[in-house]
Design an enzyme around this catalytic site. Structure first.
Site, PDB file in Angstrom:
ATOM      1  N   ASP A  12      -7.447   7.348  10.243  1.00 15.62           N
ATOM      2  CA  ASP A  12      -7.627   8.565   9.455  1.00 15.62           C
ATOM      3  C   ASP A  12      -7.766   9.794  10.360  1.00 15.62           C
ATOM      4  OD1 ASP A  12      -7.934  10.142   7.223  1.00 15.62           O
ATOM      5  OD2 ASP A  12     -10.055   9.699   6.967  1.00 15.62           O
ATOM      6  N   HIS A  29       0.687  13.404  12.776  1.00 15.04           N
ATOM      7  CA  HIS A  29       1.202  12.047  12.623  1.00 15.04           C
ATOM      8  C   HIS A  29       1.940  11.600  13.885  1.00 15.04           C
ATOM      9  CE1 HIS A  29      -0.060  11.967   8.509  1.00 15.04           C
ATOM     10  NE2 HIS A  29       0.750  12.945   8.142  1.00 15.04           N
ATOM     11  N   LEU A 122       0.154 -11.386  20.220  1.00 19.37           N
ATOM     12  CA  LEU A 122      -0.556 -10.494  19.305  1.00 19.37           C
ATOM     13  C   LEU A 122       0.254 -10.361  18.029  1.00 19.37           C
ATOM     14  CD1 LEU A 122      -2.718  -8.279  18.604  1.00 19.37           C
ATOM     15  CD2 LEU A 122      -1.180  -6.626  19.694  1.00 19.37           C
TER      16      LEU A 122
END
Length: 224
Positions: A12, A29, A122
């Protein structure tokens, strides 16, 4: 010391960071992508096997169309430019959400998942067009159709995360203390850290401090 197998992150603050520093939400962003890359590198160093990133929620469709288009262009560019490298590093990509995007993006997402499906170092779960309430409703519909009992085990086995362990740790940046319809079932016993920094300002040192604190936290799971 607590084992740490799965970290979930609500990233956020990109838009607020962009307006404050670049006078553009979109630039926030873009800056957030750098943070993602740094956090992924540290996640591998920490030998954490799963990381789930809340990338785009079912509620995010209410944002301006230009911003949505920019976000998906960023995602497409990231996949085009990075997926081969992720594959070489033995990293798996999994999409968690409802894939009703453009045919081109759906194809790219499937290609990326298929390419990396056997990787084991991962697993990156991208929560994309994801909303926990919708996930639960669809799960209940599925159980009803299959004529299965509504038990905790059956619900967990039929969620979008059915092959993924529940998060041990949730981090939310941006100085906001809420879950925003993210993994509501899966977070039942997750340790939660709310971070004041906006996502583009969040760094590896912050991440390591949170991990260190998590590992020393006493986890009771309802016991004494």
């Amino acid at each position: 010391m607590n084992p740490l197998n799965h970290v979930a992150i609500i990233m956020d603050g990109n838009g607020r960071w962009g307006l404050k520093n670049k006078k553009s939400r979109n630039e926030g962003h873009r800056a957030g992508l750098n943070t993602i890359e740094n956090i992924l590198k540290e996640t591998i160093k920490q030998k954490i096997k799963f990381i789930t990133l809340f990338t785009f929620s079912t509620e995010n469709w209410n944002r301006p169309k230009k911003e949505i288009k920019y976000l998906f262009n960023l995602l497409e560019n990231f996949l085009h430019n990075k997926i081969e490298n992720l594959n070489k590093k033995n990293i798996k990509l999994k999409i968690i959400g409802f894939k009703n995007f453009s045919p081109e993006l759906n194809k790219l997402l499937r290609k990326s998942e298929n390419l990396t499906a056997q990787n084991t170092k991962l697993q990156i779960n991208l929560a994309l067009n994801y909303g926990s309430k919708m996930e639960l409703i669809e799960t209940f519909k599925k159980l009803k159709k299959l004529k299965k009992k509504f038990t905790e085990k059956n619900v967990s086995k039929n969620l979008l995360t059915n092959e993924i362990p529940d998060p041990d740790l949730l981090i939310r940046t941006g100085n906001t203390k809420r879950l925003s319809n993210f993994l509501l079932w899966q977070l039942a016993y997750t340790e939660i850290h709310f971070e004041k920094k906006l996502w583009p300002d969040f760094n590896v040192i912050d991440y390591k401090k949170i991990i260190k604190k998590f590992k020393s936290t006493k986890r009771n799971f309802g016991k004494i």
